[in-house]
Design a protein around this motif. Structure first.
Motif, PDB file in Angstrom:
ATOM      1  N   UNK A  15       6.390  -6.363 -14.262  1.00 16.10           N
ATOM      2  CA  UNK A  15       4.944  -5.983 -14.227  1.00 16.10           C
ATOM      3  C   UNK A  15       4.726  -5.028 -13.029  1.00 16.10           C
ATOM      4  N   UNK A  16       4.902  -5.699 -12.022  1.00 14.68           N
ATOM      5  CA  UNK A  16       4.490  -4.979 -10.445  1.00 14.68           C
ATOM      6  C   UNK A  16       5.561  -4.511  -9.861  1.00 14.68           C
ATOM      7  N   UNK A  17       6.533  -4.119 -10.435  1.00 13.07           N
ATOM      8  CA  UNK A  17       7.630  -3.363  -9.884  1.00 13.07           C
ATOM      9  C   UNK A  17       7.553  -1.832  -9.919  1.00 13.07           C
ATOM     10  N   UNK A  18       6.907  -1.240 -10.931  1.00 12.85           N
ATOM     11  CA  UNK A  18       6.790   0.124 -10.964  1.00 12.85           C
ATOM     12  C   UNK A  18       5.861   0.560 -10.119  1.00 12.85           C
ATOM     13  N   UNK A  19       4.510   0.052 -10.087  1.00  9.92           N
ATOM     14  CA  UNK A  19       3.349   0.360  -9.317  1.00  9.92           C
ATOM     15  C   UNK A  19       3.806   0.207  -7.671  1.00  9.92           C
ATOM     16  N   UNK A  20       4.459  -0.774  -7.453  1.00 10.53           N
ATOM     17  CA  UNK A  20       5.054  -1.009  -5.967  1.00 10.53           C
ATOM     18  C   UNK A  20       5.886   0.226  -5.625  1.00 10.53           C
ATOM     19  N   UNK A  21       6.901   0.637  -6.528  1.00 11.31           N
ATOM     20  CA  UNK A  21       7.798   1.707  -6.371  1.00 11.31           C
ATOM     21  C   UNK A  21       7.114   2.897  -6.054  1.00 11.31           C
ATOM     22  N   UNK A  22       5.999   3.080  -6.917  1.00 10.97           N
ATOM     23  CA  UNK A  22       5.213   4.339  -6.794  1.00 10.97           C
ATOM     24  C   UNK A  22       4.561   4.564  -5.501  1.00 10.97           C
ATOM     25  N   UNK A  23       4.057   3.460  -4.967  1.00  9.33           N
ATOM     26  CA  UNK A  23       3.349   3.317  -3.662  1.00  9.33           C
ATOM     27  C   UNK A  23       4.241   3.714  -2.473  1.00  9.33           C
ATOM     28  N   UNK A  24       5.387   3.063  -2.494  1.00  8.84           N
ATOM     29  CA  UNK A  24       6.603   3.187  -1.547  1.00  8.84           C
ATOM     30  C   UNK A  24       7.054   4.630  -1.605  1.00  8.84           C
ATOM     31  N   UNK A  25       7.252   5.148  -2.810  1.00 14.19           N
ATOM     32  CA  UNK A  25       7.820   6.600  -3.005  1.00 14.19           C
ATOM     33  C   UNK A  25       6.657   7.688  -2.240  1.00 14.19           C
ATOM     34  N   UNK A  26       5.532   7.312  -2.508  1.00 13.19           N
ATOM     35  CA  UNK A  26       4.363   8.144  -2.020  1.00 13.19           C
ATOM     36  C   UNK A  26       4.462   7.976  -0.277  1.00 13.19           C
ATOM     37  N   UNK A  27       4.526   6.861   0.203  1.00 13.08           N
ATOM     38  CA  UNK A  27       4.563   6.754   1.523  1.00 13.08           C
ATOM     39  C   UNK A  27       5.803   7.261   2.301  1.00 13.08           C
ATOM     40  N   UNK A  28       7.106   7.173   1.874  1.00  8.37           N
ATOM     41  CA  UNK A  28       8.294   7.571   2.062  1.00  8.37           C
ATOM     42  C   UNK A  28       8.143   9.263   2.038  1.00  8.37           C
ATOM     43  N   UNK A  29       7.704   9.712   1.061  1.00  6.83           N
ATOM     44  CA  UNK A  29       7.881  11.301   1.040  1.00  6.83           C
ATOM     45  C   UNK A  29       6.654  11.553   2.251  1.00  6.83           C
ATOM     46  N   UNK A  30       5.576  11.222   2.195  1.00 10.70           N
ATOM     47  CA  UNK A  30       4.502  11.611   3.030  1.00 10.70           C
ATOM     48  C   UNK A  30       4.940  11.475   4.492  1.00 10.70           C
ATOM     49  N   UNK A  31       5.610  10.376   4.925  1.00 12.36           N
ATOM     50  CA  UNK A  31       5.967   9.984   6.521  1.00 12.36           C
ATOM     51  C   UNK A  31       7.099  10.933   6.569  1.00 12.36           C
ATOM     52  N   UNK A  32       8.047  11.155   5.934  1.00  9.29           N
ATOM     53  CA  UNK A  32       9.368  11.883   6.117  1.00  9.29           C
ATOM     54  C   UNK A  32       8.704  13.171   6.445  1.00  9.29           C
ATOM     55  N   UNK A  33       7.906  13.721   5.650  1.00  8.93           N
ATOM     56  CA  UNK A  33       7.933  15.259   5.503  1.00  8.93           C
ATOM     57  C   UNK A  33       6.875  15.705   6.824  1.00  8.93           C
ATOM     58  N   UNK A  34       6.053  14.626   6.952  1.00  9.75           N
ATOM     59  CA  UNK A  34       5.126  14.730   8.281  1.00  9.75           C
ATOM     60  C   UNK A  34       5.932  14.653   9.547  1.00  9.75           C
ATOM     61  N   UNK A  35       6.870  13.988   9.629  1.00 12.67           N
ATOM     62  CA  UNK A  35       7.843  13.895  10.727  1.00 12.67           C
ATOM     63  C   UNK A  35       8.597  15.245  10.936  1.00 12.67           C
ATOM     64  N   UNK A  36       9.144  15.617  10.084  1.00  8.66           N
ATOM     65  CA  UNK A  36       9.865  16.800   9.958  1.00  8.66           C
ATOM     66  C   UNK A  36       8.887  17.916  10.263  1.00  8.66           C
TER      67      UNK A  36
END
Length: 398
Positions: free
Chosen positions: A355-376
């Motif tokens: 149930x909660x797995x996919x929404x959690x994965x989506x939130x984490x994916x957003x965070x990883x991409x946003x943080x990584x691109x910002x650092x680069x």
């Protein structure tokens, strides 16, 4: 994941509803549609009488020398015989069109307008090395009828400054520039233009005179979806340009992160990471090219400024600059970023939570991409500032 869509463009506001309804395919499609609109071609026409310096201006705007491969040919006679396209070396969707000199024997004014197909260009830069003449005015009037923008550029200002400095005892550069500008404006007013604006430019010293003002005017008057295309092709002639590039890229990161989140909603192990990495390779490559941190751009800067390539290279700190941007390189750098590596692992593991797995994965994916691109982005923008300052012989401030 940021849930505030109020400041987002209309094209992707429907993404929120699609994500809430678990329609990740529709959400991804809406985001991709928006990003595609931001990647439309930009066609810039450069025209003027023979000998006005059109080709040199085209080359300077593209960040290359007259002697480089692919440069627009220059000479003291009319060298442009046909409408010729010169794509930007790093951003080929931005094309500079070197138009034949209006009023030359090869292209009389009455045939010129049909020959060059004015309709296909986004805006026009009309160049003169002296005063703007009847043919220039006629062309501007035709462009006005099409409700398109045109800009008068007085070229070869460096030559005028040098001549005046040699010939005048009490030389004053500002007074000389004012005299040249007023002379051009008065000539245009006499031919029917009420309040013409004339930009004084040296193609060999773009950081001097009015080139920055020209860019600001173009940026202000271009449609929103084409402003960044122009911005990213601009040479790094001052700190302000570099900061504007950074701000434009930063504003776009949230859309890339939303796309990442939508893909993460697809319950296929490994898919999100694979798609994210390919997407980020494309994005980071644009950062490198826009900031002039690829090898060809750095070499062109060294050649044009006389600062050795090795000295420019020495102030670069990012592991992304001057490198072949690929999936392996990004994955290596991301795993070295402690928080990012952990989040990537948690994202993949969360898919198996009912149930909660996919929404959690989506939130984490957003965070990883946003943080990584910002650092680069931050590290590359800082490198661009250091290289710019080094090229002018200044002490680095970052």
């Amino acid at each position: 994941m940021d849930d505030s869509f109020d400041s987002y463009p209309e094209e992707i506001k429907g993404c929120k509803e699609a994500l809430m309804n678990n329609d990740t395919a529709a959400a991804a499609a809406k985001i991709q549609e928006y990003l595609k609109k931001q990647n439309k071609p930009l066609n810039i026409a450069i025209t003027g009488e023979s000998g006005s310096g059109k080709s040199t201006f085209v080359n300077a705007f593209r960040g290359i020398k007259n002697s480089d491969v692919g440069a627009a040919p220059t000479g003291c006679t009319e060298t442009t015989m046909e409408v010729t396209a010169y794509p930007h070396p790093n951003f080929p969707k931005v094309t500079f069109w070197d138009l034949p000199g209006i009023g030359t024997t090869n292209f009389p004014a009455d045939q010129y307008l049909k020959h060059v197909e004015l309709e296909k260009f986004d805006f026009f830069i009309i160049i003169s090395a002296d005063r703007f003449r009847e043919n220039d005015v006629k062309l501007a009037q035709e462009i006005q009828k099409m409700k398109k923008k045109f800009y008068f550029v007085r070229s070869k200002i460096d030559h005028n400054i040098q001549d005046e400095r040699r010939s005048q005892k009490n030389f004053n550069e500002e007074m000389t520039l004012t005299h040249i500008r007023d002379y051009c404006i008065q000539g245009l007013q006499q031919q029917g233009f009420e309040a013409p604006q004339v930009f004084l430019v040296s193609s060999f010293d773009l950081h001097l005179y009015d080139f920055s003002l020209l860019h600001e005017t173009l940026e202000r008057e271009l449609p929103a979806h084409k402003r960044n295309a122009l911005l990213f092709t601009m040479p790094n002639i001052n700190r302000k340009i570099i900061n504007k590039k950074k701000e434009a890229f930063q504003a776009n990161i949230k859309y890339k992160a939303l796309l990442s989140a939508a893909v993460a909603g697809v319950p296929v192990p490994g898919l999100s990471t694979a798609v994210d990495l390919r997407m980020m390779v494309s994005v980071v490559l644009k950062y490198v090219l826009a900031f002039g941190l690829d090898k060809p751009s750095l070499q062109r800067l060294a050649d044009s400024t006389g600062v050795p390539y090795g000295d420019l290279h020495a102030v670069i700190k990012s592991p992304l600059a001057l490198k072949d941007i690929n999936v392996d390189l990004l994955l290596k750098l991301m795993t070295q970023m402690t928080n990012t590596g952990v989040l990537m692992a948690v994202e993949e593991g969360s898919r198996f939570i009912p149930l909660l797995g996919i929404p959690v994965a989506m939130g984490l994916s957003f965070t990883v991409t946003y943080r990584t691109l910002s650092v680069f982005l931050n590290t590359l923008a800082e490198d661009a500032q250091r290289v710019f300052e080094k090229s002018l012989g200044l002490e680095t401030s970052v």
